[in-house]
Scaffold this motif. Structure first.
Motif, PDB file in Angstrom:
ATOM      1  N   VAL A 175       2.686  13.150  -6.754  1.00 38.61           N
ATOM      2  CA  VAL A 175       2.927  13.493  -8.086  1.00 38.61           C
ATOM      3  C   VAL A 175       1.922  12.271  -8.830  1.00 38.61           C
ATOM      4  N   ALA A 176       1.479  12.420 -10.073  1.00 35.20           N
ATOM      5  CA  ALA A 176       1.047  11.516 -10.844  1.00 35.20           C
ATOM      6  C   ALA A 176       2.034  10.321 -10.925  1.00 35.20           C
ATOM      7  N   VAL A 177       1.703   9.069 -11.167  1.00 35.35           N
ATOM      8  CA  VAL A 177       2.578   8.097 -11.507  1.00 35.35           C
ATOM      9  C   VAL A 177       2.397   7.362 -12.725  1.00 35.35           C
ATOM     10  N   ALA A 178       3.342   7.309 -13.752  1.00 33.05           N
ATOM     11  CA  ALA A 178       3.211   6.630 -14.912  1.00 33.05           C
ATOM     12  C   ALA A 178       3.831   5.091 -14.787  1.00 33.05           C
ATOM     13  N   ALA A 203      -2.202  12.154  -8.545  1.00 29.59           N
ATOM     14  CA  ALA A 203      -1.696  12.479  -7.329  1.00 29.59           C
ATOM     15  C   ALA A 203      -2.664  12.410  -6.328  1.00 29.59           C
ATOM     16  N   GLY A 204      -2.366  12.254  -5.018  1.00 32.20           N
ATOM     17  CA  GLY A 204      -3.386  12.409  -3.984  1.00 32.20           C
ATOM     18  C   GLY A 204      -4.307  11.326  -3.694  1.00 32.20           C
ATOM     19  N   THR A 205      -4.017   9.957  -4.315  1.00 32.07           N
ATOM     20  CA  THR A 205      -4.791   8.789  -4.309  1.00 32.07           C
ATOM     21  C   THR A 205      -4.230   7.920  -3.361  1.00 32.07           C
ATOM     22  N   ARG A 242       0.726  -1.248   0.015  1.00 29.46           N
ATOM     23  CA  ARG A 242       0.064   0.023  -0.006  1.00 29.46           C
ATOM     24  C   ARG A 242       0.949   1.247  -0.008  1.00 29.46           C
ATOM     25  N   VAL A 243       0.439   2.345  -0.663  1.00 34.59           N
ATOM     26  CA  VAL A 243       0.951   3.546  -0.862  1.00 34.59           C
ATOM     27  C   VAL A 243      -0.148   4.461  -0.337  1.00 34.59           C
ATOM     28  N   PRO A 244       0.043   5.227   0.695  1.00 32.73           N
ATOM     29  CA  PRO A 244      -1.159   6.160   1.079  1.00 32.73           C
ATOM     30  C   PRO A 244      -1.016   7.416   0.413  1.00 32.73           C
ATOM     31  N   ARG A 245      -2.328   8.116   0.262  1.00 30.64           N
ATOM     32  CA  ARG A 245      -2.384   9.222  -0.597  1.00 30.64           C
ATOM     33  C   ARG A 245      -1.380  10.249  -0.501  1.00 30.64           C
TER      34      ARG A 245
END
Length: 177
Positions: A76-79, A131-133, A68-71
């Protein structure tokens, strides 16, 4: 009679706690599936990421890793997610059985690459993860290593359109018993 000043409830509670401390059963059961408390890892607590091992994290057995990665870490957005692990982790992964969940919804994956020689797994979502999710990477059909231990899985990401340098989001400290 010794129990005169004590209530029966207090005596039973004390015996139950003593029994749990002596056997350690609840502590062991909890520690096998979840990260628990890590005191001396070399990784600052703000850089430790949460995970779950669905089938107990037992050595030489099959498992499902929920990384898991918390918000708060998704700045940043991740590709691309790039997860490296130590060379002494002798388990195996199934790149065909990886899922990506964003805010509890399954997201399409373009490709998963497992480089056994470089000890890294790369996950490429079809669309960049905003980002932020909240993010959860689910690895099914993982064969745990035959010898237990503590394994540091590092999460690095690449942002879309960014300079192609991986940024660290944190570390999962995975314990196999």
């Amino acid at each position: 009679m010794l129990l005169r000043g004590f209530s029966m409830r207090r005596v039973v509670s004390t015996l139950a706690i003593a029994g749990c401390l002596a056997t350690g059963l609840p502590i062991i059961a909890f520690a096998q599936g979840l990260p628990g408390l890590t005191l001396f890892s070399g990784v600052k607590s703000e850089n430790q990421l949460s995970y779950r091992l669905d089938f107990g994290g037992n050595s030489n057995s099959w498992d499902r890793y929920r990384l898991r990665v918390p918000r708060t870490k998704m700045k940043v957005a991740v590709a691309q997610f790039s997860i490296d692990y130590p060379n002494y982790f002798k388990g195996t992964f199934d790149p065909k059985d990886v899922e990506l969940m964003v805010n509890d919804k399954k997201v399409a994956i373009e490709e998963v690459k497992w480089s056994k020689e470089n000890y890294v797994i790369e996950v490429f979502p079809k669309e960049p993860v905003p980002a932020g999710t909240n993010v959860e990477l689910i690895f099914s059909n993982v064969k745990n290593p035959s010898s237990g231990g503590m394994f540091y899985f590092n999460c690095n990401v690449l942002s879309p359109g960014d300079v192609p340098l991986l940024r660290s989001l944190g570390t999962w400290i995975i314990t196999i018993s």
